[in-house]
Design a protein around this motif. Sequence first.
Motif, short mmCIF file in Angstrom:
data_model
loop_
_atom_site.label_atom_id
_atom_site.label_comp_id
_atom_site.label_asym_id
_atom_site.label_seq_id
_atom_site.Cartn_x
_atom_site.Cartn_y
_atom_site.Cartn_z
N ALA A 1 40.83 35.13 41.90
CA ALA A 1 40.10 36.38 42.11
C ALA A 1 40.56 37.40 41.09
CB ALA A 1 40.31 36.89 43.53
N ALA A 2 39.70 38.38 40.83
CA ALA A 2 39.99 39.39 39.81
C ALA A 2 39.59 40.77 40.31
CB ALA A 2 39.23 39.07 38.52
N SER A 3 40.31 41.78 39.84
CA SER A 3 39.96 43.17 40.15
C SER A 3 40.09 43.99 38.87
CB SER A 3 40.88 43.74 41.23
OG SER A 3 42.22 43.78 40.79
N PRO B 1 37.17 35.38 29.41
CA PRO B 1 37.83 35.07 30.70
C PRO B 1 38.17 33.60 30.90
CG PRO B 1 35.50 35.57 31.03
CD PRO B 1 35.81 35.90 29.60
N THR B 2 37.34 32.69 30.41
CA THR B 2 37.54 31.27 30.72
C THR B 2 38.90 30.74 30.24
OG1 THR B 2 35.16 30.86 30.70
CG2 THR B 2 36.61 28.95 30.49
N PRO B 3 39.26 30.87 28.96
CA PRO B 3 40.58 30.36 28.56
C PRO B 3 41.74 31.09 29.22
CG PRO B 3 39.53 31.55 26.76
CD PRO B 3 38.50 31.38 27.82
N GLY C 1 35.85 46.26 44.67
CA GLY C 1 35.94 45.87 43.27
C GLY C 1 36.45 44.47 43.00
N VAL C 2 37.05 43.83 44.01
CA VAL C 2 37.59 42.49 43.79
C VAL C 2 36.45 41.47 43.71
CG1 VAL C 2 39.00 40.65 44.79
CG2 VAL C 2 39.79 43.01 44.88
N ARG C 3 36.54 40.58 42.72
CA ARG C 3 35.51 39.56 42.52
C ARG C 3 36.14 38.17 42.58
NH1 ARG C 3 31.95 42.10 37.49
NH2 ARG C 3 31.71 44.20 38.38
N LEU C 4 35.44 37.26 43.24
CA LEU C 4 35.91 35.87 43.31
C LEU C 4 35.48 35.14 42.04
CD1 LEU C 4 35.14 34.96 47.02
CD2 LEU C 4 37.25 35.85 46.04
N VAL C 5 36.44 34.54 41.36
CA VAL C 5 36.18 33.79 40.14
C VAL C 5 35.95 32.32 40.47
CG1 VAL C 5 37.08 33.14 37.88
CG2 VAL C 5 37.55 35.42 38.80
#
Length: 574
Positions: A460-462, A491-493, A531-535
Amino acid sequence: MDAVQGTLDELGTPLSEVTFVVFDLETTGGSAAEHAITEIGAVKVRAGEIIGEFATLVDPGGPIPPFISVLTGITDAMVIAAPRIEAVLPAFLEFIKGTTLVAHNAGFDTGFVKAACAAHGYPPPVNPVVDTVDLARRVLTRDETPNCKLGTLAKLFRSGVEPCHRALQDARATVDVLHGLIERAGSFQVHTLEELKSFVRAPTPEQQRKRHLAESVPHSPGVYLFEDERGEVLYIGKSTNLRNRVRSYFTAGETRPRIREMIGIAERVRHIVCTTGLEAEVRELRLIGQAKPRYNRRSRFPEKVVWLKLTDEPFPRLSIVRDLKDDGAAYLGPFTSGRAADDARIALHEALPLRQCTQRLTERTRRAACVLAEMGRCGAPCEGRESPADYAVHVENARRAMLSDVGPVFTALEARMERLSVEQRYEEASVDRDRLAAYVRAAARMQHLSSLTTIPQMVAASPAFDGRWEIHVIRYGRLTAAGVMPRGAHPTPFVEALVATAETVRPGPGPIHAASAEETECILRWLESPGVRLVEVDGDWALPSGGAARHKARIEHAYRGLERRRAAEGRPLR
């Protein structure tokens, strides 16, 4: 140089000349915006003498929740003929005119008075306010009293009045507490009202002398550790800005007696810089659990939790255990005390006819049944009256009540509480209230924890400052990696590298096996923040549709006033 004589205003108002109004309110809940006053009690005192009292019930304009009636003893029948707050308020405002207000946890009571004034067109009172909770924290040590609850202080100062959650009775007890605290404050050369108000917030000499301990601490997220001259860790905390947080311990804003005492012993502050605020919070919990600092009250013993277990045997029963095993049994918890676990067990027994004996039973067991069978609260499998198949129905209901649906138990206990309240058996109803609360809170907590601890991996990211992103890897409810992705980076690597270096966690039995319940709850709070997003999610993140959360909300709504009072009267340290 000629001496200059100070004016009377400069000297202040001697406490012996101050007229105090010590008051207390009873309400339908803890929020002044959502709840109403049900009773006002006030005592006017001057120079140690009572010169007047004010007491009245108040019609709140709606039903009083059963939980509140159990707590205060105030029922709908008692307030049906009482005046509404708009009729009472003018007389109360006249009673307090020109006085200094005193209350135990004053913010709670003054908040309701201000809300009532705003609702009915009166200006809020501008009286000086003295909070006996704040004053007690300033003049009493932890050796004298374990907390600053009104009942505790009333016993300490040998009050002839025992607090009982009725407004006038509690106000009278607070009068005795106030007099005892003023006497103690006199030993600190506090003799005027002005000195009393400033004394509560003044930093101690030790706080002033040790401000230099914060000089080497950076403006970064992380964990700080106060240590004594031998290197023993006294207290551990965390912050998103270490320098600012550590500095606050040496200001007038830090009034907690235990912390002020700790400052007097501390000789250095060590710090650990963390990548993110969440990492700092998790590291704090882990360090407290390892070092067990004496000035931390919470989180010191994460291993000392207990569980309510529905055993795996021909005729299962509810048992309180310390360890989770991969044995097919159902578990409810964790509970922080055996008493809370036992309260939850009794709540389940009130609604479900499970056996309460401790002997292991088989289909061939034959022995005399206990009185519970005669009362219809057990099917007596010990006598062969109930087959394993029939008993399995109760077991399945119990398993469902522990893991997914608290509704039947909640309904059964609520009906019993209402019956006891109608019969004015308030003490018995309050016992059932606490048992139901222990059960529902534990079920809601476990369901919340299990929603995350069953997921093998979540990323997860914020959003952070300057376009950066805070990335966290969570495995089975444990934080295993944290990083801050630079602005403009792909973001991927970055995520792949963070996942590759994350701590390995293997699954285990029970709803929490990879981290403490507090750590997982800390992560859940972060995940549910704006604001937190699930990656990435390996599995489903969900709660049961008939879960305990909505019932817990009802309980907390009813308990809120009591919880706020307890929190303010005996505020725990982190």
